[in-house]
Write a protein that holds these residues in place. Structure first.
Motif, mmCIF file in Angstrom:
data_model
loop_
_atom_site.group_PDB
_atom_site.id
_atom_site.type_symbol
_atom_site.label_atom_id
_atom_site.label_comp_id
_atom_site.label_asym_id
_atom_site.label_seq_id
_atom_site.Cartn_x
_atom_site.Cartn_y
_atom_site.Cartn_z
ATOM 1 N N ARG A 361 14.437 -0.724 -93.619
ATOM 2 C CA ARG A 361 14.965 0.682 -93.941
ATOM 3 C C ARG A 361 16.259 0.875 -93.828
ATOM 4 O O ARG A 361 16.889 2.031 -93.935
ATOM 5 N N GLY A 362 16.870 -0.151 -92.812
ATOM 6 C CA GLY A 362 18.285 0.064 -92.376
ATOM 7 C C GLY A 362 18.845 1.129 -91.654
ATOM 8 O O GLY A 362 19.751 1.636 -91.710
ATOM 9 N N ILE A 363 17.856 1.411 -90.601
ATOM 10 C CA ILE A 363 18.088 2.361 -89.708
ATOM 11 C C ILE A 363 18.071 1.728 -88.314
ATOM 12 O O ILE A 363 17.281 0.827 -87.920
ATOM 13 N N PRO A 364 19.077 2.111 -87.504
ATOM 14 C CA PRO A 364 19.383 1.630 -86.291
ATOM 15 C C PRO A 364 18.403 2.054 -85.008
ATOM 16 O O PRO A 364 17.824 1.524 -84.282
ATOM 17 N N ASP A 365 18.163 3.412 -85.122
ATOM 18 C CA ASP A 365 17.241 4.062 -84.286
ATOM 19 C C ASP A 365 16.781 5.517 -84.833
ATOM 20 O O ASP A 365 17.420 5.913 -85.671
ATOM 21 N N LEU A 366 15.790 6.038 -84.195
ATOM 22 C CA LEU A 366 15.383 7.103 -84.418
ATOM 23 C C LEU A 366 14.960 8.075 -83.378
ATOM 24 O O LEU A 366 14.564 7.571 -82.280
ATOM 25 N N VAL A 367 15.021 9.364 -83.558
ATOM 26 C CA VAL A 367 14.457 10.404 -82.489
ATOM 27 C C VAL A 367 12.952 10.498 -82.872
ATOM 28 O O VAL A 367 12.781 10.638 -83.891
ATOM 29 N N ARG A 368 12.157 10.408 -81.811
ATOM 30 C CA ARG A 368 10.727 10.402 -81.862
ATOM 31 C C ARG A 368 10.220 11.783 -81.123
ATOM 32 O O ARG A 368 10.337 11.702 -80.014
ATOM 33 N N ALA A 369 9.846 12.731 -82.031
ATOM 34 C CA ALA A 369 9.056 14.114 -81.337
ATOM 35 C C ALA A 369 7.752 13.908 -81.489
ATOM 36 O O ALA A 369 7.477 13.964 -82.968
ATOM 37 N N SER A 370 6.922 13.823 -80.734
ATOM 38 C CA SER A 370 5.403 13.882 -81.010
ATOM 39 C C SER A 370 4.707 14.833 -80.360
ATOM 40 O O SER A 370 4.960 14.866 -79.097
ATOM 41 N N VAL A 371 3.962 15.576 -81.137
ATOM 42 C CA VAL A 371 3.444 17.079 -80.728
ATOM 43 C C VAL A 371 2.053 16.759 -80.136
ATOM 44 O O VAL A 371 1.506 15.631 -80.764
ATOM 45 N N HIS A 372 1.448 17.578 -79.420
ATOM 46 C CA HIS A 372 0.084 17.542 -79.215
ATOM 47 C C HIS A 372 -0.454 18.994 -79.476
ATOM 48 O O HIS A 372 -0.122 19.950 -79.419
#
Length: 390
Positions: A361-372
């Motif tokens: 995907r050519g992405i260095p990093d991602l913010v991950r927001a995980s809801v509950h």
């Protein structure tokens, strides 16, 4: 059923102080889980560890039944271990491979699992074959069909990858694995507690899961499911006097149930806490949990898509409570730090976690927001406002 979100938030004291969108890392436990763990530790302090364990014997045994109900298994097919990784390892390293044997896996497979594949390949000459993804980013079933032949000795796939919102088609993979007579190992660490799971419907032979994520259990807990029909063919990579019985100076006998994958020493208070977390989820109902989490995640994705410079990066036709994104001009670690300073919790996914996926995907990093399910709409509003304020 209709959830009383206000009551669930009151039952989660930390909701008063933080916006916790890091449930794919470790969810906030409900009060009953905290009380269960702390009460047992106090009992150990009062009468001793062995004595407290004996006193809690029936409750500890009941945890196997609760976990079995959660995933549609039998209690003797459940082992309790200290993490999803240990559960997965105990299953994987029980299998036998030789030169030319193939392990089929997903391109978004998690690093801990892939490193184990690499080690096994180095030791035995087995081959690792990533199944190409379809146009949505999930495992391509047509490519799986093409790859399935007599060389394949294992299909091992992560149900919900750590670095995006997609849900892999586990049931469709399971049908193909059963038809081909190939064992199917499912890493369900992000899906157990978030989605209804039925191992019979999925068709997996082994499943690993953790307590700390969507189950809202204690850290240091997890479990392994092994189908009874496969159990007799597997010897764990290491044994102790709990997993096996020393029957003669030169012989031992394995336990007949899945507890052959356990060790004698364990976090007793944590196991009780895991049982409390599973029972809590069962009372709420996994369909209701799935629907609530999915609705919150889609609302968050929609709000993020409205922000200039923010790109939602989730893949998959079916998506879950994990929402990933990038923000132009600000790396993921900086976003996490900025939000953390405002008591808003997210995590960062990097290529070290799912290398093949990130490279493609050519992405260095991602913010991950995980809801509950205990998160609410006002927290999404607060999150988006904080993110937008550079």
């Amino acid at each position: 059923m209709t959830m009383d979100i206000a009551a669930l938030r009151r039952d989660t004291p930390a909701c008063a102080g933080v916006v916790h969108f890091n449930n794919a890392g470790a969810a906030l436990p409900p009060a009953v889980v905290v009380d269960t763990v702390v009460d047992h530790l106090r009992r150990e302090a009062a009468i001793g560890g062995y004595e407290a364990e004996a006193e809690a014997g029936e409750r500890l045994e009941a945890v196997y039944g609760s976990v079995a109900r959660l995933i549609g298994a039998a209690p003797d097919e459940i082992a309790q271990v200290e993490s999803a990784t240990r559960a997965w390892d105990m299953a994987f390293y029980s299998l036998r491979f030789g030169p030319g044997d193939r392990i089929l896996t997903a391109r978004a497979e998690y690093a801990s699992n892939y490193i184990a594949f690499l080690q096994m390949a180095r030791r035995t000459g087995a081959e690792i074959v990533p199944i190409p993804s379809d146009e949505s980013g999930a495992v391509s079933l047509s490519e799986l069909d093409r790859l399935l032949d007599e060389r394949v000795k294992l299909i091992a796939v992560t149900h919900i990858p750590t670095s995006g919102g997609l849900i892999n088609p586990a049931e469709e993979i399971g049908r193909r694995a059963r038809s081909a007579g190939v064992p199917f190992l499912l890493d369900a660490c992000q899906s157990v507690g978030q989605l209804p799971i039925d191992v019979e419907a999925i068709g997996c032979d082994m499943l690993s899961a953790t307590g700390r994520k969507y189950l809202r259990g204690p850290r240091g807990t997890g479990f392994l499911y092994v189908r009874r029909a496969l159990l007799e063919r597997l010897e764990p990579p290491f044994l102790d006097l709990h997993a096996a019985c020393w029957t003669a100076p030169d012989r031992y006998e394995l336990r007949p149930d899945a507890r052959r994958f356990e060790s004698w020493e364990s976090h007793v208070a944590g196991r009780l806490g895991l049982g409390a977390a599973v029972d809590y989820a069962l009372r709420l109902g996994l369909p209701a949990i799935r629907d609530r989490v999915s609705a919150l995640a889609e609302r968050l994705r929609a709000r993020l898509a409205e922000l200039p410079g923010v790109a939602v990066r989730d893949l998959g036709k079916r998506r879950c409570g994990i929402v990933t994104f990038t923000r132009e001009g600000e790396d993921a670690t900086a976003v996490k730090a900025r939000l953390g300073a405002q008591a808003i919790h997210v995590s960062v996914s990097t290529a070290s976690g799912t290398l093949l996926d990130f490279e493609a995907r050519g992405i260095p990093d991602l913010v991950r927001a995980s809801v509950h399910y205990y998160n609410d709409e006002s927290e999404i509003d607060r999150f988006v406002a904080a993110l937008a304020a550079a």
